[in-house]
Design a protein around this motif. Structure first.
Motif, PDB file in Angstrom:
ATOM      1  N   ILE A   1      15.480  50.679  30.383  1.00  0.00           N
ATOM      2  CA  ILE A   1      14.445  51.518  31.003  1.00  0.00           C
ATOM      3  C   ILE A   1      14.727  52.993  30.735  1.00  0.00           C
ATOM      4  O   ILE A   1      13.828  53.761  30.370  1.00  0.00           O
ATOM      5  N   ALA A   2      15.980  53.408  30.913  1.00  0.00           N
ATOM      6  CA  ALA A   2      16.337  54.810  30.700  1.00  0.00           C
ATOM      7  C   ALA A   2      16.156  55.214  29.241  1.00  0.00           C
ATOM      8  O   ALA A   2      15.725  56.344  28.949  1.00  0.00           O
TER       9      ALA A   2
ATOM     10  N   THR B   1      20.906  63.376  31.361  1.00  0.00           N
ATOM     11  CA  THR B   1      21.616  62.917  32.557  1.00  0.00           C
ATOM     12  C   THR B   1      21.131  61.540  32.980  1.00  0.00           C
ATOM     13  O   THR B   1      21.924  60.666  33.356  1.00  0.00           O
ATOM     14  N   GLN B   2      19.826  61.337  32.936  1.00  0.00           N
ATOM     15  CA  GLN B   2      19.268  60.033  33.297  1.00  0.00           C
ATOM     16  C   GLN B   2      19.834  58.921  32.411  1.00  0.00           C
ATOM     17  O   GLN B   2      20.253  57.865  32.902  1.00  0.00           O
TER      18      GLN B   2
ATOM     19  N   ARG C   1      23.372  54.269  31.904  1.00  0.00           N
ATOM     20  CA  ARG C   1      24.231  53.428  31.065  1.00  0.00           C
ATOM     21  C   ARG C   1      25.631  53.261  31.638  1.00  0.00           C
ATOM     22  O   ARG C   1      26.251  52.194  31.495  1.00  0.00           O
ATOM     23  N   LEU C   2      26.151  54.278  32.308  1.00  0.00           N
ATOM     24  CA  LEU C   2      27.532  54.229  32.782  1.00  0.00           C
ATOM     25  C   LEU C   2      27.658  53.759  34.227  1.00  0.00           C
ATOM     26  O   LEU C   2      28.702  53.223  34.610  1.00  0.00           O
ATOM     27  N   HIS C   3      26.615  53.949  35.021  1.00  0.00           N
ATOM     28  CA  HIS C   3      26.742  53.650  36.448  1.00  0.00           C
ATOM     29  C   HIS C   3      25.773  52.579  36.921  1.00  0.00           C
ATOM     30  O   HIS C   3      26.178  51.595  37.523  1.00  0.00           O
TER      31      HIS C   3
ATOM     32  N   ASP D   1      17.942  59.119  39.141  1.00  0.00           N
ATOM     33  CA  ASP D   1      17.018  60.244  39.345  1.00  0.00           C
ATOM     34  C   ASP D   1      17.670  61.382  40.124  1.00  0.00           C
ATOM     35  O   ASP D   1      17.429  62.559  39.830  1.00  0.00           O
ATOM     36  N   ILE D   2      18.474  61.041  41.117  1.00  0.00           N
ATOM     37  CA  ILE D   2      19.126  62.081  41.918  1.00  0.00           C
ATOM     38  C   ILE D   2      20.059  62.917  41.051  1.00  0.00           C
ATOM     39  O   ILE D   2      20.040  64.146  41.089  1.00  0.00           O
ATOM     40  N   SER D   3      20.882  62.257  40.254  1.00  0.00           N
ATOM     41  CA  SER D   3      21.815  62.969  39.369  1.00  0.00           C
ATOM     42  C   SER D   3      21.056  63.820  38.360  1.00  0.00           C
ATOM     43  O   SER D   3      21.398  64.989  38.126  1.00  0.00           O
ATOM     44  N   ALA D   4      20.025  63.245  37.742  1.00  0.00           N
ATOM     45  CA  ALA D   4      19.252  63.979  36.743  1.00  0.00           C
ATOM     46  C   ALA D   4      18.571  65.190  37.355  1.00  0.00           C
ATOM     47  O   ALA D   4      18.530  66.274  36.751  1.00  0.00           O
TER      48      ALA D   4
END
Length: 338
Positions: A201-202, A243-244, A249-251, A257-260
Motif C-alpha cells: 500500500i505504501a 517517511t511513509q 516497510r520497517l514497522h 501517517d503520524i510519523s510522516a
C-alpha cells in the motif's frame, strides 16, 4: 465461507440474480440509501446509518440468502467494530480538540501558524496536508476535516472550500489512517500478511504523496501560484512519501501517517525558517501588501517559546500516547494486565 458449530457451512452467493450488473446494484443499494438519506433528505448521520444497516440486513437475507442467525451476528459484529476501535479512536481526539478550543489553546495554535507564514498556500500545506495527515493517522474517519477545516476557516477560507481542500489533501493518508485500521481490516479478511500488505500500500501511495500537494495548491490558487512555492510543495511531498514508505516497510501500519506528518511538519518549518515566497496570498488568493506581525513574534523569545509550548503541548501529549499505543510490544505489555 462462514461456519458455526451447530449449522452446516454457508457459501456466500456473489451473483444471486444471474446478472452481474443487477447483483452489483443490489449490493450497492444500502450505500445508495445512506448517501441519499444524508445528502438529499439531510437525515442525521446516526439515523441514516441505522436506515442503511436495516436495508443491508434485508438485502442480505432476501436476495443473497444469508441465514438469519449469521445476518444477526454480522450486524452485531459490525456495530461492535464501529464502536471499538473506530469510535474509541475518534472520540478522544474530538474531545481533545474541543478542550483546546475552550481553553484557548486552539487559538494559540492558529496564532503560531500565522507567525510561521502569512501565505495561505503554505498554511494550506501545513494544515490540510501535514496536520491533516497527523489527524488521519491518529483518528481518521472525518477527524481531519473537522479539525483542520476549522483551522482553515479561522484563516479566512470559506467553509465549503476549506472542507473540500482538506478532503483533497487527505487522499493519500486515508489508506493507512486510524492507526492503520484499513490495512489491519484488509489483512484480517484476506488472511494475507499485514506487513506485506502495508508495504505494498505504501509503495503504491508513494508517487501520489508527492503529487497531491502540487495538485492541492494548483486547485486552490492556480498553476502559476503553485509554481511560486514549488520548493515547499516538493519538500512536503517528498518528506511525507519517504517517511511513509520507510515506516510502513520497517514497522507496520500503526504509525505510518503520524510519523510522516510529524516529519513533514518539521521539514516545512525548517524550510520556512530560511525561505518565504516573494508574493504573499490571502485565503481569497489576493496579494497581501501589508503583512502584520503575528502575536507569537511580537513577544520576547522566552515568551514566544512559552506560547508555542502552550499551543503544542496537548497535541504533543496525544502524539506521544498514540506512538506508544501504536507499538505492538507496548500494547502487548498492556494486555498482560487484563
Amino acid at each position: 465461507m462462514l461456519t458455526t458449530a451447530t449449522s452446516p457451512q454457508w457459501q456466500q452467493i456473489y451473483n444471486p440474480t444471474g446478472h452481474l450488473w443487477a447483483s452489483t446494484l443490489l449490493a450497492a443499494f444500502p450505500l445508495v440509501v445512506l448517501l441519499v438519506a444524508l445528502v438529499l433528505f439531510r437525515l442525521k448521520a446516526h439515523l441514516a446509518a441505522l436506515l442503511a444497516a436495516a436495508i443491508c440486513f434485508i438485502v442480505a437475507i432476501a436476495f443473497f440468502h444469508m441465514p438469519l442467525h449469521l445476518a444477526v451476528l454480522s450486524t452485531a459484529f459490525g456495530a461492535a467494530y464501529g464502536t471499538f476501535p473506530i469510535f474509541w479512536i475518534i472520540f478522544p481526539v474530538i474531545f481533545l480538540y474541543q478542550l483546546t478550543v475552550k481553553a484557548g489553546r486552539f487559538g494559540l495554535l492558529q496564532g503560531c501558524i500565522t507567525g510561521i507564514t502569512q501565505d495561505s498556500r503554505l498554511q494550506l500545506l501545513l494544515i490540510a496536508f501535514a496536520l491533516g495527515g497527523f489527524f488521519e493517522g491518529a483518528a481518521g474517519f472525518g477527524t481531519p476535516v473537522a479539525v483542520c477545516g476549522t483551522l482553515l476557516i479561522g484563516f479566512g477560507f470559506k467553509p465549503i472550500r476549506a472542507a473540500g481542500l482538506t478532503l483533497l489533501a487527505n487522499t493519500a493518508p486515508v489508506a493507512l489512517g486510524g492507526l492503520g485500521i484499513p490495512a489491519i481490516a484488509l489483512a484480517g479478511v484476506t488472511g494475507l500478511s499485514l506487513h506485506a500488505l502495508t508495504g505494498i500500500i505504501a509503495t503504491i501511495l508513494t508517487p501520489f504523496c508527492v503529487i497531491i500537494p502540487f495538485w492541492l495548491v494548483w486547485v486552490f490558487a492556480g498553476f502559476t501560484a503553485m509554481l511560486e512555492i514549488w520548493p515547499a510543495i516538493l519538500v512536503a511531498g517528498v518528506a511525507f512519501a519517504a517517511t511513509q514508505l520507510l515506516v510502513a516497510r520497517l514497522h507496520g501500519p500503526w504509525l505510518v501517517d503520524i510519523s510522516a506528518a510529524v516529519v513533514t511538519i518539521a521539514a516545512l518549518l525548517t524550510l520556512l525558517h530560511f525561505w518565504q515566497p516573494r508574493r504573499i496570498l490571502n485565503a481569497d488568493c489576493e496579494d497581501i501588501t501589508d503583512v502584520p506581525q503575528a502575536d507569537c513574534r511580537a513577544e520576547s523569545p522566552e515568551e514566544a517559546r512559552a506560547v508555542v509550548l502552550s499551543a503544542m503541548l496537548p497535541w504533543a501529549i496525544l502524539t506521544a500516547g498514540v506512538i506508544l499505543w501504536g507499538l505492538p510490544s507496548f500494547s502487548h505489555w498492556l494486555d498482560t494486565f487484563s
